[in-house]
Design an enzyme around this catalytic site. Structure first.
Site: not given
Length: 455
Positions: A104, A248, A250, A252
């Site tokens: 992440s 960010d 990834d 999400d």
């Protein structure tokens, strides 16, 4: 040995904590546990795997694929794709599980392994515990035609995900593109949304200015994206954009920037979207799910708008649990991790960006004006280290000090003590109507914590 799974999958430094051996073993165990619950009955099990652009994701995704295939699972490798894209495709492709390799917003040397069950949902604690237990047990290996197969599906999966994202938007004026007329700057954090993020915004009709969308395996999250929005703030002003959005690694999460370059955080985005959903009759029970770290200003603004807020502990998994338990349609965190349950099973930064931009387009109001409806109260966070965190909720002297502080702040402020889950640290958070008062109360309480909980 501590618990393998944390609050969001398995995470740590790649090739030290999160190794190829671990990735293989945990994937085998996941296949066995999900199979034993009946998910694989009557057909050959199937899985999808995605990753963010970290260099370590290349060997880790290969190890996960090997582990699953060795356990008799057919694997589709989706390549680089956002976490919510993998969750979405796990559901629409009707596979038995999905796996995402990402840490992440963490720095590049880290990586992680996150599993999704059929339908694209995160694993509950009991299933994670069962996987850990299964890793310590022997197993019968399939041979011959019973071993799994691995194939690549890079490109078409991303296009399918983009189509889904754009389909969530209402039609624009006179049936035109939903975001026509908007100039939007997007910071992709050199991460998983570097292709699909700008593609979705353009497909919705926006004029898109893109920064930090050249991942090289090493530059993910490096002084960019939602954890470092300074570049985006400058880009919005320089390009004369109507707004900017930052993801960010990834994708999400999503934070935003208005046309003046001012940051619009997750609390403000939640408030804007909650009002929009309420107006359309799509905000279930007129309720927004937030965490205890959301600013009191959001709660006050929602009360003014006739919207109830439900609080959970910190972490998107707790928000998700509350949303699923109550059937609620919107929830999230101050960090920009928003969940729109009608369209996604997990936080989706690109989806959030599209919905926020659509609100600007349909109302004709600038983001700065929409965000002003959620006035953030001054918030101070002090970390007190070297203390006995286990007594934070039971020490009489500290509890008396907290009660006195709450009485002083009244309805225009609040106090939150959060013991760390892993360190001898207690976090003191204070909100107040004025910055000076928040500072004074926070540091006064920090002194009490230091004195009363000293080791």
């Amino acid at each position: 040995m501590g618990r393998l799974f944390g609050t969001d999958g398995v995470r740590g430094m790649a090739n030290r904590d999160v190794t190829a051996e671990l990735a293989l073993d945990v994937s085998v165990a996941a296949a066995h546990v999900l199979g034993s619950t009946g998910a694989f009955e009557g057909h050959r099990p199937r899985a999808v795997i995605g990753r963010d652009p970290r260099a370590s994701g290349e060997f880790l995704s290969a190890a996960v694929a090997a582990g699953l295939a060795s356990a008799g699972v057919d694997v589709v490798d989706l390549g680089v794709l956002p976490t919510p894209g993998v969750a979405h495709l796990t559901g629409v492709l009707d596979v038995d599980l999905g796996v995402m390799l990402s840490a992440s917003h963490n720095p590049m040397p880290d990586n992680g392994i996150k599993f999704f069950t059929r339908g694209g949902h995160k694993l509950p604690d009991d299933v994670e515990d069962a996987i850990e237990q299964r890793m310590r047990e022997p197993w019968d290996r399939p041979t011959g035609v019973d071993v799994g197969r691995i194939r690549l599906d890079i490109g078409s999966s991303g296009a399918r995900y983009v189509d889904h994202l754009v389909s969530t938007l209402p039609a624009g004026a006179d049936g035109g593109s939903p975001l026509a007329g908007l100039r939007i700057a997007v910071d992709c954090a050199n991460g998983a949304a570097s292709e699909v993020g700008p593609a979705a915004l353009r497909a919705a009709g926006a004029d898109v200015v893109v920064i930090n969308a050249s991942p090289d395996g090493r530059n993910i999250n490096e002084k960019c994206g939602s954890t470092h929005p300074e570049q985006l703030q400058a880009a919005v002003v320089a390009a004369g954009a109507d707004l900017g959005v930052a993801f960010d690694g990834d994708a999400d999460r999503c934070l935003a920037v208005d046309h003046t370059g001012a940051l619009v955080d997750g609390d403000q985005i939640m408030g804007i979207l909650a009002v929009a959903l309420k107006e359309r009759g799509e905000l279930v029970e007129d309720t927004l799910v937030i965490t205890v770290m959301s600013n009191l200003g959001l709660q006050l603004a929602m009360t003014e708008a006739g919207i109830r807020t439900v609080q959970t502990g910190v972490g998107d998994r707790y928000v998700l649990e509350e949303m699923r338990a109550g059937g609620f349609s919107l929830g999230g965190e101050q960090s920009g991790h928003l969940i729109l349950a009608r369209h996604a099973t997990t936080g989706d930064g690109t989806l959030t960006a599209l919905q926020l931009a659509a609100r600007v387009a349909t109302t004709g109001r600038p983001l700065a004006e929409l965000a002003a409806s959620v006035a953030r109260l001054p918030q101070v966070l002090v970390n007190v280290s070297g203390v006995d965190r286990t007594r934070a909720g039971t020490d009489d002297g500290l509890l008396e000090a907290v009660s006195a502080a709450e009485a002083e702040l009244g309805r225009s402020g609040r106090v939150l003590l959060r013991p760390s889950g892993t360190e001898p640290v207690v976090r003191v958070m204070v909100e107040a109507g004025h910055q000076d008062l928040a500072d004074q109360v926070a540091h006064r309480l920090a002194d009490v914590v230091r004195e009363r909980l000293a080791l």
